[in-house]
Design an enzyme around this catalytic site. Structure first.
Site, PDB file in Angstrom:
ATOM      1  N   TYR A  69      -4.340  -0.588  -4.552  1.00 39.69           N
ATOM      2  CA  TYR A  69      -3.613  -0.891  -3.321  1.00 39.69           C
ATOM      3  C   TYR A  69      -2.821   0.306  -2.832  1.00 39.69           C
ATOM      4  CZ  TYR A  69       0.910  -1.637  -5.734  1.00 39.69           C
ATOM      5  OH  TYR A  69       2.070  -1.489  -6.453  1.00 39.69           O
ATOM      6  N   CYS A  70      -2.557   0.282  -1.536  1.00 36.18           N
ATOM      7  CA  CYS A  70      -1.725   1.283  -0.888  1.00 36.18           C
ATOM      8  C   CYS A  70      -0.891   0.551   0.165  1.00 36.18           C
ATOM      9  CB  CYS A  70      -2.575   2.400  -0.273  1.00 36.18           C
ATOM     10  SG  CYS A  70      -3.679   1.843   1.044  1.00 36.18           S
ATOM     11  N   ARG A  71      -0.394   1.246   1.144  1.00 37.37           N
ATOM     12  CA  ARG A  71       0.465   0.623   2.146  1.00 37.37           C
ATOM     13  C   ARG A  71      -0.300  -0.367   3.011  1.00 37.37           C
ATOM     14  NH1 ARG A  71       2.535   1.383   7.403  1.00 37.37           N
ATOM     15  NH2 ARG A  71       4.753   0.883   7.499  1.00 37.37           N
ATOM     16  N   GLY A  73      -4.069  -0.515   3.051  1.00 39.07           N
ATOM     17  CA  GLY A  73      -5.421  -0.774   2.576  1.00 39.07           C
ATOM     18  C   GLY A  73      -6.416   0.324   2.874  1.00 39.07           C
ATOM     19  N   LEU A  97      -0.154  -3.332   0.748  1.00 35.97           N
ATOM     20  CA  LEU A  97       1.145  -3.854   0.346  1.00 35.97           C
ATOM     21  C   LEU A  97       1.882  -4.483   1.531  1.00 35.97           C
ATOM     22  CD1 LEU A  97       2.733  -4.109  -2.288  1.00 35.97           C
ATOM     23  CD2 LEU A  97       3.948  -2.013  -1.668  1.00 35.97           C
TER      24      LEU A  97
END
Length: 123
Positions: A69-71, A73, A97
């Protein structure tokens, strides 16, 4: 472990499904930068910045699904596609996220938040 149910693409999982799989033993990997991870992250994750992911992939358990995951996607989506191309059972959290937090799912530390990425496209 139950078979993952995907959403928008073969590699994306809804935040709730990602949380469920993590509770069943899937690995959560935050590919954001250190300041982003420090601001707020998912409990029990591994922090492996995207720039280090290739070099540090060996520290992950290839026998278990990995949920990146990241901020938003974007970064984790690219990483999930690359991991799958290398034979991993890999996914990304749909919406990143941001979607996780919007659904009221918990972040650490207490009071954690999703860090902004000013001046960078493709959060």
């Amino acid at each position: 472990m139950a078979e993952p149910q995907t959403t928008a693409t073969e590699t994306e999982l809804a935040p709730e499904r990602a949380r469920e799989l993590a509770s069943e033993g899937a690995q959560l990997v935050d590919v954001r930068g250190a300041y982003e991870h420090d601001a707020g992250h998912i409990a029990g994750d591994e922090h492996v910045p995207l720039v280090s992911l290739d070099a540090e992939a060996d520290r992950l358990d290839r026998s278990r699904p990995v949920i990146l995951y990241c901020r938003s996607g974007d970064r984790s989506g690219m990483a999930a596609v690359a991991f799958r191309a290398s034979g991993w059972d890999a996914y990304s959290i749909e919406g990143g996220l941001l979607a996780w937090a919007e659904r009221g799912l918990p972040l650490e530390p207490e009071g954690g938040e999703v860090a902004s990425r000013p001046n960078l496209p493709g959060a």
